[in-house]
Design an enzyme around this catalytic site. Structure first.
Site, PDB file in Angstrom:
ATOM      1  N   ARG A   7       0.851  -1.200   0.000  1.00  0.00           N
ATOM      2  CA  ARG A   7       0.000   0.000   0.000  1.00  0.00           C
ATOM      3  C   ARG A   7       0.881   1.243   0.000  1.00  0.00           C
ATOM      4  O   ARG A   7       2.114   1.127   0.038  1.00  0.00           O
ATOM      5  CB  ARG A   7      -0.984  -0.001   1.159  1.00  0.00           C
ATOM      6  CG  ARG A   7      -0.396  -0.290   2.507  1.00  0.00           C
ATOM      7  CD  ARG A   7      -1.464  -0.377   3.570  1.00  0.00           C
ATOM      8  NE  ARG A   7      -2.014  -1.713   3.726  1.00  0.00           N
ATOM      9  CZ  ARG A   7      -1.434  -2.682   4.443  1.00  0.00           C
ATOM     10  NH1 ARG A   7      -0.281  -2.464   5.046  1.00  0.00           N
ATOM     11  NH2 ARG A   7      -1.974  -3.876   4.552  1.00  0.00           N
ATOM     12  N   ASP A  23       2.954  -5.762  -5.126  1.00  0.00           N
ATOM     13  CA  ASP A  23       2.501  -7.010  -4.495  1.00  0.00           C
ATOM     14  C   ASP A  23       3.401  -8.117  -5.038  1.00  0.00           C
ATOM     15  O   ASP A  23       3.426  -8.371  -6.247  1.00  0.00           O
ATOM     16  CB  ASP A  23       1.032  -7.240  -4.889  1.00  0.00           C
ATOM     17  CG  ASP A  23       0.497  -8.565  -4.363  1.00  0.00           C
ATOM     18  OD1 ASP A  23       1.303  -9.398  -3.888  1.00  0.00           O
ATOM     19  OD2 ASP A  23      -0.722  -8.760  -4.448  1.00  0.00           O
ATOM     20  N   TYR A 113       3.007 -21.328   8.249  1.00  0.00           N
ATOM     21  CA  TYR A 113       4.125 -20.383   8.130  1.00  0.00           C
ATOM     22  C   TYR A 113       5.468 -21.130   8.209  1.00  0.00           C
ATOM     23  O   TYR A 113       6.361 -20.930   7.369  1.00  0.00           O
ATOM     24  CB  TYR A 113       4.016 -19.346   9.242  1.00  0.00           C
ATOM     25  CG  TYR A 113       5.188 -18.407   9.383  1.00  0.00           C
ATOM     26  CD1 TYR A 113       5.448 -17.436   8.429  1.00  0.00           C
ATOM     27  CD2 TYR A 113       6.024 -18.487  10.498  1.00  0.00           C
ATOM     28  CE1 TYR A 113       6.519 -16.557   8.579  1.00  0.00           C
ATOM     29  CE2 TYR A 113       7.088 -17.608  10.651  1.00  0.00           C
ATOM     30  CZ  TYR A 113       7.335 -16.651   9.694  1.00  0.00           C
ATOM     31  OH  TYR A 113       8.385 -15.787   9.852  1.00  0.00           O
ATOM     32  N   LYS A 117       8.465 -21.659   5.464  1.00  0.00           N
ATOM     33  CA  LYS A 117       9.854 -21.242   5.720  1.00  0.00           C
ATOM     34  C   LYS A 117      10.833 -22.388   5.461  1.00  0.00           C
ATOM     35  O   LYS A 117      11.933 -22.168   4.949  1.00  0.00           O
ATOM     36  CB  LYS A 117       9.999 -20.693   7.149  1.00  0.00           C
ATOM     37  CG  LYS A 117       9.364 -19.323   7.331  1.00  0.00           C
ATOM     38  CD  LYS A 117      10.074 -18.269   6.484  1.00  0.00           C
ATOM     39  CE  LYS A 117       9.407 -16.925   6.507  1.00  0.00           C
ATOM     40  NZ  LYS A 117      10.017 -15.961   5.565  1.00  0.00           N
TER      41      LYS A 117
HETATM   42  N1  SER Z   1       8.058 -13.596  14.723  1.00  0.00           N
HETATM   43  C1  SER Z   1       7.586 -14.640  13.862  1.00  0.00           C
HETATM   44  C2  SER Z   1       6.254 -15.119  14.288  1.00  0.00           C
HETATM   45  O1  SER Z   1       5.968 -15.041  15.445  1.00  0.00           O
HETATM   46  C3  SER Z   1       8.555 -15.792  13.880  1.00  0.00           C
HETATM   47  O2  SER Z   1       9.261 -15.781  12.699  1.00  0.00           O
HETATM   48  O3  SER Z   1       5.529 -15.608  13.484  1.00  0.00           O
END
Ligand code: SER
Length: 290
Positions: A7, A23, A113, A117
């Site tokens: 943004r 983006d 997540y 990674k």
């Molecule tokens: N700080 C991040 C999280 O809590 C960890 O990579 O998702």
């Protein structure tokens, strides 16, 4: 050099230099921006973090995996010099040793997540080995900043607590008092980022997955440290779904590979970070900027 985000630029970026709305999941636009500005190095930081990722797993996969793939492909196609792509302590899981977690260890994360990674580390290495794209990254602990408010991570409590201590004198923490996680203060985070990017490639045995330790403490120890500066500060503990995520992560990591291969050394401990955080936030609060 340009900064970019999804943004319009906000303070404190406004007026600091060129800025593009971008983006990272839009490959065509990424290609154009890289080409037009003659970019040779990308610090690819856009991601959905662990806690928000559990609420929106499809979005986390899309942004984190598609975004990285686009960056790596543009790097390959336009022959970029270097890419920074951070990994995270979220690559670890419940089967991983929790104290001084080794560099080489079990990677079985329980969050989407964390899964993105792990994939990111492996994909970065793949692009290095197969296409010669110089991708570098570290497994960041929770990052504590006095500028950027936290956004969607499991470690957000360690940042929110400072803001609430200054503004309200009390905080409701979403993990238990006993919860210990590895953290890093923003100046150390920036130092790690720049140091690994400046490192001599011939010294690197790892590329995308360096453990880096900053400082480890429990939520309760952090509250006690803040109370040394704000004696009336009150904290209550009401754990939510983020506790479960925190419980799958290490308490501390062994960063000897980063120390040996590119001279990593953090500057901040719990005391120095806490007093610097509180000084910075207090002066912003007094000038009405908090
Ligand atoms: N700080 C991040 C999280 O809590 C960890 O990579 O998702």
């Amino acid at each position: 050099m340009i900064a970019s985000g999804i943004r319009e630029a906000r303070e404190p970026l406004i007026g600091q230099g060129p800025y593009e709305i971008l983006d990272v999941t839009d490959k065509e636009r990424l290609e154009r921006v890289v080409h037009e500005h003659e970019i040779d190095t990308i610090f690819h930081l856009a991601a959905i973090l662990s806690a928000k990722g559990e609420l929106k797993p499809q979005l986390a996969w899309h942004v984190n995996i598609r975004g990285l793939r686009n960056v790596l492909e543009v790097a390959r196609e336009q022959d970029l010099t270097r890419i920074f792509h951070p990994s995270s302590i979220a690559v670890f899981g419940p089967e991983t040793p929790k104290d001084l977690t080794p560099q080489e260890t079990i990677l079985r994360p329980k969050t989407v997540y964390g899964i993105t990674k792990v994939a990111g580390e492996l994909l970065g290495d793949y692009y290095f080995n197969n296409y010669g794209v110089d991708v570098r990254g570290v497994r960041f602990p929770g990052v504590i900043s006095n500028v950027t408010p936290p956004g969607g991570g499991t470690t957000d409590y360690a940042v929110e607590i400072f803001y609430e201590a200054i503004k309200r004198g009390r905080y409701t923490c979403f993990v238990e008092e006993r919860t210990v996680l590895p953290m890093i203060y923003m100046p150390d985070c920036l130092k790690a980022t720049l140091d690994i990017m400046d490192a001599d490639l011939s010294r690197l045995k790892h590329h995308t997955d360096f453990n880096v330790a900053g400082v480890s403490f429990s939520a309760g120890e952090l509250a006690l440290e803040i109370r040394k500066h704000i004696p009336d500060f009150e904290v209550s503990y009401v754990p939510d779904y983020r506790q479960e995520i925190a419980d799958t992560w290490p308490r501390s990591v062994d960063d000897s590979a980063a120390r040996e291969e590119w001279g990593w050394e953090p500057q901040y401990g719990l005391e120095s970070m806490t007093s610097d955080m509180l000084d910075c936030l207090r002066s912003r609060n007094e000038s009405g900027g908090l």
